[in-house]
Design an enzyme around this catalytic site. Sequence first.
Site, mmCIF file in Angstrom:
data_model
loop_
_atom_site.group_PDB
_atom_site.id
_atom_site.type_symbol
_atom_site.label_atom_id
_atom_site.label_comp_id
_atom_site.label_asym_id
_atom_site.label_seq_id
_atom_site.Cartn_x
_atom_site.Cartn_y
_atom_site.Cartn_z
ATOM 1 N N ASN A 7 95.123 -19.150 41.496
ATOM 2 C CA ASN A 7 96.251 -19.037 40.565
ATOM 3 C C ASN A 7 97.318 -18.137 41.197
ATOM 4 O O ASN A 7 97.168 -16.911 41.228
ATOM 5 C CB ASN A 7 95.737 -18.446 39.244
ATOM 6 N N LYS A 9 100.187 -17.513 40.220
ATOM 7 C CA LYS A 9 100.993 -16.815 39.195
ATOM 8 C C LYS A 9 102.485 -16.918 39.538
ATOM 9 O O LYS A 9 102.893 -17.866 40.214
ATOM 10 C CB LYS A 9 100.522 -15.364 39.015
ATOM 11 N N HIS A 83 95.540 -18.307 29.517
ATOM 12 C CA HIS A 83 95.247 -17.177 30.404
ATOM 13 C C HIS A 83 95.544 -15.887 29.641
ATOM 14 O O HIS A 83 96.440 -15.856 28.791
ATOM 15 C CB HIS A 83 96.116 -17.272 31.661
ATOM 16 N N GLU A 154 87.167 -14.370 32.111
ATOM 17 C CA GLU A 154 87.942 -13.360 32.836
ATOM 18 C C GLU A 154 88.031 -12.096 31.989
ATOM 19 O O GLU A 154 88.909 -11.988 31.116
ATOM 20 C CB GLU A 154 89.364 -13.872 33.093
ATOM 21 N N GLY A 219 93.269 -14.737 41.446
ATOM 22 C CA GLY A 219 94.699 -14.436 41.402
ATOM 23 C C GLY A 219 95.164 -13.919 42.749
ATOM 24 O O GLY A 219 95.418 -14.687 43.681
HETATM 25 P P1 PGA Z 1 92.909 -11.381 40.146
HETATM 26 O O1 PGA Z 1 93.449 -12.301 38.947
HETATM 27 O O2 PGA Z 1 92.048 -12.259 41.033
HETATM 28 O O3 PGA Z 1 94.161 -10.902 40.843
HETATM 29 O O4 PGA Z 1 92.126 -10.281 39.537
HETATM 30 C C1 PGA Z 1 92.608 -13.178 38.272
HETATM 31 C C2 PGA Z 1 93.367 -13.913 37.190
HETATM 32 O O5 PGA Z 1 94.213 -13.309 36.513
HETATM 33 O O6 PGA Z 1 93.132 -15.130 36.983
#
Ligand code: PGA
Length: 236
Positions: A7, A9, A83, A154, A219
């Site tokens: 992801n 983002k 999310h 998550e 992420g």
């Molecule tokens: P992260 O994010 O791997 O940066 O902790 C995970 C997410 O928000 O899906």
Amino acid sequence: MKLVFGNIKMNMLNQDVTNYLDGIENDSNAIYIPPFIYLKDFINKGLSVGAQDVSFKEIGAMTGDISASQLKSIGVTYAIVSHSERRANYQDDKFSNQKIKRCLENGIIPILCIGELLEEKEKGITKEVLTSEIDEAFLDINPDELKDVIIAYEPVWAISTYEGILPNREIIDDIALFIKNYLKDKYNLSLRLLYGGSVNEVSCDEFNNCKFIDGYLVGGCSLKKDKFKELIEKCK
Ligand code: PGA
């Protein structure tokens, strides 16, 4: 093998995309979830892709939204639903059910994100939070239609841009088993379950031992293509 969903983002400028995609090959366990505006670049590269969100409405006067049918029409396979960042900023708690319905009507596989906040964990109500997020999302849907849905557990406190506290393998396995049993007992479903929160090419050495996790929603690590590739390889 574990599935790895990256992801990205709200990161990357247009000029970064060419660089990111240069030399990337399709791996059977990797799915890329870039910002909407870059979806076609990833699709044209032959990669498997998902969207970061989907509208709760089908079509029409919804400024700024992208519908499940639009995603389908360009070759998107998956969409993240609710999310934690969208639950926090866009009231997605209210829309998870309609978003899942729109995905299912249009042949998009929803990735339903569930997870407790740090204060909910400290209050000892993690399991109540998770089951209510599942029940709200699945309301009035025939379980037969839900069999391809993916759940992403998550814990919000484990996401790298929040507290980024790394849970140990036993905690994840305990919750993962709880979620799987709940889905089986209440809905007669055996769904794929992802873990998300600070997964990277190093922490996966520990998480890869989790028995009840089928993959990861990643992420931060997905922004660094070499490290993300290392993670993908370790999950094959
Ligand atoms: P992260 O994010 O791997 O940066 O902790 C995970 C997410 O928000 O899906």
